[in-house]
Design a protein around this motif. Structure first.
Motif, mmCIF file in Angstrom:
data_model
loop_
_atom_site.group_PDB
_atom_site.id
_atom_site.type_symbol
_atom_site.label_atom_id
_atom_site.label_comp_id
_atom_site.label_asym_id
_atom_site.label_seq_id
_atom_site.Cartn_x
_atom_site.Cartn_y
_atom_site.Cartn_z
ATOM 1 N N VAL B 320 0.873 -1.171 0.000
ATOM 2 C CA VAL B 320 0.000 0.000 0.000
ATOM 3 C C VAL B 320 0.911 1.221 0.000
ATOM 4 O O VAL B 320 1.961 1.209 0.666
ATOM 5 N N ILE B 321 0.567 2.234 -0.794
ATOM 6 C CA ILE B 321 1.290 3.509 -0.709
ATOM 7 C C ILE B 321 0.265 4.635 -0.590
ATOM 8 O O ILE B 321 -0.818 4.548 -1.155
ATOM 9 N N PRO B 322 0.593 5.673 0.170
ATOM 10 C CA PRO B 322 -0.361 6.761 0.383
ATOM 11 C C PRO B 322 -0.763 7.416 -0.945
ATOM 12 O O PRO B 322 0.002 7.410 -1.903
ATOM 13 N N PHE B 323 -2.002 7.999 -0.974
ATOM 14 C CA PHE B 323 -2.488 8.676 -2.179
ATOM 15 C C PHE B 323 -1.532 9.791 -2.608
ATOM 16 O O PHE B 323 -1.313 10.016 -3.789
ATOM 17 N N ASN B 324 -0.987 10.457 -1.599
ATOM 18 C CA ASN B 324 -0.071 11.545 -1.851
ATOM 19 C C ASN B 324 1.143 11.033 -2.638
ATOM 20 O O ASN B 324 1.877 10.184 -2.145
ATOM 21 N N ASN B 325 1.351 11.510 -3.851
ATOM 22 C CA ASN B 325 2.389 11.006 -4.766
ATOM 23 C C ASN B 325 2.183 9.548 -5.175
ATOM 24 O O ASN B 325 3.073 8.916 -5.732
ATOM 25 N N GLY B 326 1.005 9.010 -4.858
ATOM 26 C CA GLY B 326 0.746 7.595 -5.126
ATOM 27 C C GLY B 326 0.778 7.255 -6.600
ATOM 28 O O GLY B 326 1.271 6.198 -6.996
ATOM 29 N N ARG B 327 0.250 8.175 -7.423
ATOM 30 C CA ARG B 327 0.248 7.906 -8.871
ATOM 31 C C ARG B 327 1.660 7.721 -9.383
ATOM 32 O O ARG B 327 1.955 6.807 -10.153
ATOM 33 N N GLU B 328 2.513 8.602 -8.930
ATOM 34 C CA GLU B 328 3.905 8.550 -9.353
ATOM 35 C C GLU B 328 4.535 7.224 -8.907
ATOM 36 O O GLU B 328 5.210 6.545 -9.681
ATOM 37 N N GLY B 329 4.276 6.864 -7.675
ATOM 38 C CA GLY B 329 4.816 5.613 -7.132
ATOM 39 C C GLY B 329 4.331 4.411 -7.915
ATOM 40 O O GLY B 329 5.123 3.542 -8.315
ATOM 41 N N LEU B 330 3.009 4.366 -8.164
ATOM 42 C CA LEU B 330 2.445 3.235 -8.916
ATOM 43 C C LEU B 330 3.060 3.158 -10.305
ATOM 44 O O LEU B 330 3.387 2.077 -10.794
ATOM 45 N N THR B 331 3.231 4.315 -10.935
ATOM 46 C CA THR B 331 3.804 4.340 -12.280
ATOM 47 C C THR B 331 5.214 3.761 -12.265
ATOM 48 O O THR B 331 5.573 2.927 -13.103
ATOM 49 N N LYS B 332 6.005 4.183 -11.283
ATOM 50 C CA LYS B 332 7.381 3.658 -11.213
ATOM 51 C C LYS B 332 7.383 2.151 -11.036
ATOM 52 O O LYS B 332 8.173 1.434 -11.653
ATOM 53 N N ILE B 333 6.489 1.685 -10.170
ATOM 54 C CA ILE B 333 6.447 0.246 -9.899
ATOM 55 C C ILE B 333 6.009 -0.526 -11.138
ATOM 56 O O ILE B 333 6.616 -1.534 -11.509
ATOM 57 N N MET B 334 4.981 -0.018 -11.807
ATOM 58 C CA MET B 334 4.514 -0.697 -13.017
ATOM 59 C C MET B 334 5.616 -0.751 -14.067
ATOM 60 O O MET B 334 5.792 -1.763 -14.750
ATOM 61 N N LYS B 335 6.344 0.346 -14.181
ATOM 62 C CA LYS B 335 7.439 0.389 -15.163
ATOM 63 C C LYS B 335 8.480 -0.662 -14.849
ATOM 64 O O LYS B 335 8.942 -1.393 -15.718
ATOM 65 N N GLU B 336 8.840 -0.715 -13.587
ATOM 66 C CA GLU B 336 9.846 -1.678 -13.141
ATOM 67 C C GLU B 336 9.389 -3.105 -13.494
ATOM 68 O O GLU B 336 10.169 -3.922 -13.967
ATOM 69 N N ILE B 337 8.109 -3.378 -13.288
ATOM 70 C CA ILE B 337 7.593 -4.726 -13.552
ATOM 71 C C ILE B 337 7.556 -5.019 -15.049
ATOM 72 O O ILE B 337 8.029 -6.066 -15.495
ATOM 73 N N THR B 338 7.021 -4.086 -15.837
ATOM 74 C CA THR B 338 6.931 -4.363 -17.275
ATOM 75 C C THR B 338 8.331 -4.517 -17.873
ATOM 76 O O THR B 338 8.546 -5.376 -18.719
ATOM 77 N N ASN B 339 9.287 -3.748 -17.392
ATOM 78 C CA ASN B 339 10.648 -3.865 -17.926
ATOM 79 C C ASN B 339 11.311 -5.172 -17.539
ATOM 80 O O ASN B 339 12.178 -5.672 -18.239
ATOM 81 N N SER B 340 10.913 -5.725 -16.402
ATOM 82 C CA SER B 340 11.581 -6.944 -15.913
ATOM 83 C C SER B 340 11.204 -8.161 -16.747
ATOM 84 O O SER B 340 11.911 -9.155 -16.756
ATOM 85 N N GLY B 341 10.028 -8.104 -17.413
ATOM 86 C CA GLY B 341 9.583 -9.282 -18.162
ATOM 87 C C GLY B 341 9.057 -10.395 -17.269
ATOM 88 O O GLY B 341 8.673 -11.444 -17.742
ATOM 89 N N CYS B 342 9.052 -10.193 -15.951
ATOM 90 C CA CYS B 342 8.442 -11.187 -15.061
ATOM 91 C C CYS B 342 6.958 -10.875 -15.026
ATOM 92 O O CYS B 342 6.519 -10.007 -14.290
ATOM 93 N N GLY B 343 6.196 -11.560 -15.855
ATOM 94 C CA GLY B 343 4.775 -11.251 -15.913
ATOM 95 C C GLY B 343 4.080 -11.648 -14.640
ATOM 96 O O GLY B 343 4.399 -12.653 -14.028
ATOM 97 N N SER B 344 3.118 -10.836 -14.243
ATOM 98 C CA SER B 344 2.276 -11.212 -13.127
ATOM 99 C C SER B 344 0.933 -11.574 -13.733
ATOM 100 O O SER B 344 0.398 -10.862 -14.557
ATOM 101 N N PHE B 345 0.423 -12.713 -13.348
ATOM 102 C CA PHE B 345 -0.824 -13.221 -13.886
ATOM 103 C C PHE B 345 -1.965 -12.330 -13.417
ATOM 104 O O PHE B 345 -2.779 -11.865 -14.185
ATOM 105 N N LEU B 346 -1.973 -12.109 -12.128
ATOM 106 C CA LEU B 346 -3.046 -11.363 -11.495
ATOM 107 C C LEU B 346 -2.483 -10.103 -10.898
ATOM 108 O O LEU B 346 -1.554 -10.164 -10.110
ATOM 109 N N ALA B 347 -3.049 -8.971 -11.254
ATOM 110 C CA ALA B 347 -2.677 -7.753 -10.569
ATOM 111 C C ALA B 347 -3.968 -7.070 -10.194
ATOM 112 O O ALA B 347 -4.833 -6.850 -11.039
ATOM 113 N N VAL B 348 -4.119 -6.816 -8.941
ATOM 114 C CA VAL B 348 -5.380 -6.320 -8.440
ATOM 115 C C VAL B 348 -5.140 -5.020 -7.678
ATOM 116 O O VAL B 348 -4.323 -4.974 -6.765
#
Ligand SMILES: Cc1cc2nc3c(=O)[nH]c(=O)nc-3n(C[C@H](O)[C@H](O)[C@H](O)COP(=O)(O)OP(=O)(O)OC[C@H]3O[C@@H](n4cnc5c(N)ncnc54)[C@H](O)[C@@H]3O)c2cc1C
Lengths: 245, 437
Positions: B320-348
């Protein structure tokens, strides 16, 4: 008339699973055990909340024969299904050395059932349609050195049920003999048994209920046990007696 | 008591343990007294090692209903009763679980110990808000009755306390009144992360909301998702053909009988799955009536679905990350995941409202965005998760302990700074790792 079912031996895992199954099908339940402890009280609450049926608790002592007549009179209703599932495995070695242990095994697994069921039949014969379900055991199919005191009392019980069925069919009383093999229960404890031969108490209860509805006479759980026991019974005695079983 | 190899939902880690499975809480004193270290275990639906130790008390046979007030919707059950059983009993009387996770195969004891949240945290909080009282067997073998007014400290520390204060033996909860067992569902397709986060804001008056995210999409489509919203349907929302308004779930399940071979789930198969899932819905927005079973528990109809990840298992990473700057945080995390090529089946993705009043310092829900991702175990994945930890930390977030099997002691200390472990007996192998003992 409302349906009701008594479990003689409601502390046993199989007895409880059968109680759930009959309650699910709308039967009022009477749980009979040696003493009413906190566990039985919780079981009573549990079954009545889950299935919205009346559940009562009564005490009985399978080996106190002189009280058995009074026992049936003391019940809130005269049940139309009796499931006789109480018993005592005992200790074979001790039973050979000490007759008190042997007597306890025989009276809990045979005489007690005869006494209670006979008294029940006197109450209902010609008055209501009933069913009597006796839980015997594959141990009663052939005596083995490791448990023949227990086994012989189960053999007697099986024989009693078959005679009873013969006697009561004309009176509209259905007598069913249940012969379980391995069941995952407290009794089995930590013993390792092959999965495909080992039933869960719920599985046993489902099969018993279906067989009861279909008016079956003798059921093995699982059916494969019928053939296993057939093979065991076919081994000639001169060979069987030398086997370590 | 028996010894066996035991693992939780993620099949990672596996350990050998003595398991004691009493049918009555009155017979557990001896076991607790003579065992130096132990942990309670419910249905093992935590993913990692929260309910693992070399000695375990299983609550699965403590499965009795003790009390049900059908007028007011209050229920008392032993701690090993499954949520699926509660639903079966209470739904026909017009009641529902006030909070439910994405599976009904967990025990109520496990629900309390993890202070579980559902798709309604932003509106109604976690399960803690609905726990009236419980009984706890403490390490000195006393059964203590805890509520907001009695033994308040123990009450608070046990909710979300991960079994570390003792073993919960009975739980009383307040249920939610419903008119029907159906949900009015709205699903909306979102092109990317920004769009779905906007929708979360726009529709935050909905009781239930959750988004399924495709974690493989990059660039402009990164965070492509389907937002699912829901409200309990009223009687007059239902078509006439629905004769039983309070139907409970069915028992039909498809069984996955064996572990899938290791190569089954790879980048390619996951992307095909995600493509199909996303394009199943052709219109931008869909409205329909669905049963609670399909709405809350879409995966429960596939028994043992965890086996598709193969024998080596998988882990779920939920932060969980706070709403404050949360969009930025989520974006960074998503980028890190898509770049890694380790697919996640379920993301909720879900949102949390304010922190609950009565809950342990280990409790997870805290205002912000929460994202849960499944990863098949591999050395590459552990590296990725370590990198994600850094981002979560930088955005003042934390990880959900009930899903964790690999967080470092350092990360734990920084993200759960107020926790102190008091019990000498009740400790999981997870806590030993996190406390470095
Ligand atoms: C498909 C799936 C979806 C999920 N979705 C969600 C979700 O949406 N929201 C959410 O919050 N969680 C979710 N979870 C996680 C799950 O709800 C929690 O892990 C829950 O705690 C599992 O309960 P359990 O009975 O299986 O307990 P276990 O997994 O056996 O134990 C979990 C924790 O509870 C403790 N515990 C269990 N019983 C007791 C007791 N009687 N007394 C004291 N401590 C006890 C254990 O020590 C351990 O720390 C999901 C899990 C799965 C598999």
């Amino acid at each position: 008339m409302s349906k009701s079912c008594i479990i003689l031996g409601s502390n046993s895992d199989i007895g409880q699973a059968i109680a759930h199954k009959f309650a699910l099908n709308g039967y009022a339940i009477i749980l009979a055990s040696r003493n009413i402890d906190e566990y039985q009280k919780r079981l009573q609450q549990d079954i009545s909340i889950r299935y919205n049926v009346p559940v009562s608790l009564v005490e009985f002592d399978g080996t106190n024969f002189s009280e058995h007549e009074q026992f049936w009179h003391s019940l809130p209703v005269m049940p139309n299904v009796v499931v006789s599932v109480f018993g005592y495995l005992g200790d074979q070695e001790k039973a050979v050395a000490d007759f008190n242990e042997a007597y306890k095994i025989i009276s809990s697994n045979y005489i007690g059932h005869v006494s209670l069921i006979n008294k029940y039949v006197q109450q209902v014969k010609g008055i209501q349609t009933s069913a009597i379900i006796g839980i015997s055991s594959v141990a009663g199919e052939r005596g083995r050195q490791s448990n023949y005191i227990y086994g012989s009392s189960k053999a007697a019980f099986t024989c009693y049920l078959s005679g009873l069925r013969n006697d009561l069919t004309k009176h509209n009383i259905h007598v069913m003999t249940v012969i379980p093999g391995f069941v995952k229960t407290k009794m089995l404890g930590d013993m390792k048994t092959p999965d495909f031969l080992t039933a869960s108490p719920e599985d046993v209860a489902n099969r018993i209920y279906n067989a009861f509805v279909n008016k079956k006479d003798v059921i093995y759980i699982y059916p494969i046990w019928r053939y296993i026991m057939l093979v065991i019974k076919l081994i000639p005695e001169f060979i069987f007696k030398k086997m370590s079983l | 008591m028996y010894k066996k190899l035991i693992q939780n939902w993620g099949n990672y880690p596996k350990i050998s343990a003595e398991v004691f499975e009493p049918s009555s809480s009155y017979i557990i004193n001896d076991f607790i007294r003579k065992t130096p270290k132990l942990i309670p275990r419910g249905n093992g639906r935590c993913y990692g090692d929260s309910s693992l130790q070399h000695a375990i008390i299983s609550t699965l046979k403590l499965n009795k209903f003790l009390f049900f007030d059908k007028e007011n919707g209050i229920i008392t059950v032993e701690s090993g009763v499954l949520l699926s059983d509660i639903l079966e009993v209470v739904v026909p009387y017009g009641f529902f679980l006030p909070v439910t996770p994405g599976t009904k195969w967990i025990t109520i004891g496990g629900a309390v110990a993890s202070n579980i949240h559902g798709k309604n945290h932003h509106k109604e909080g976690a399960i803690s808000n609905f726990i009236t009282s419980f009984e706890l067997m403490t390490e000195d073998c006393n059964i203590v009755h805890c509520s907001r007014s009695e033994n308040t400290e123990l009450f608070t520390n046990t909710i979300g306390g991960m079994g570390l204060t003792g073993m919960i033996t009975t739980v009383t909860i307040q249920l939610k009144k419903i008119e029907t067992s159906y949900i009015k569902q709205k699903t909306i397709k979102a092109k990317n992360l920004n769009e779905v986060l906007n929708y979360f804001e726009e529709f935050n008056h909905y009781t239930y909301s959750v988004a399924w995210i495709d974690c493989l999409k990059k660039g402009n489509s990164m965070g492509r998702s389907i937002l699912i919203l829901g409200e309990h349907a009223k009687k007059n929302d239902l078509p006439d053909k629905y004769t039983n308004h309070l139907k409970t779930h069915s028992h039909k399940q498809i069984n996955i009988p064996f572990y899938f071979p290791n190569f089954t789930l790879n980048y390619f198969t996951i992307s095909v799955f995600n493509e199909l899932y996303y394009n199943k819905q052709t219109s931008k927005e869909n409205n329909n009536i669905v049963h609670y079973d399909g709405f809350f528990y879409p995966l429960d109809s596939l028994n043992n679905w965890n086996r598709i990840y193969g024998k080596n298992g998988f882990t779920q990473y939920q932060f969980v990350i706070p709403f404050n700057n949360g969009r930025e945080g989520l974006t960074k995390i998503m980028k890190e995941i898509t770049n890694s090529g380790c697919g996640s089946f379920l993301a909720v993705l879900k949102t949390f409202g304010k922190k609950d009043d009565f809950s342990s310092s280990l409790s997870f829900p805290d205002e912000g965005y929460t994202l849960a991702l499944d990863f098949k175990i591999s050395p590459k994945v552990f590296d990725l998760l370590n990198r994600l930890d850094e981002i979560v930390l930088a955005y003042n977030g934390k990880l959900y302990l009930t899903k964790d099997a690999r967080m470092s002691a350092e990360m734990f200390k920084k993200t759960y700074p107020n926790f102190s472990h008091d019990s000498k007996k009740f400790i999981s192998i997870q806590m030993e790792r996190l406390l470095n003992v």
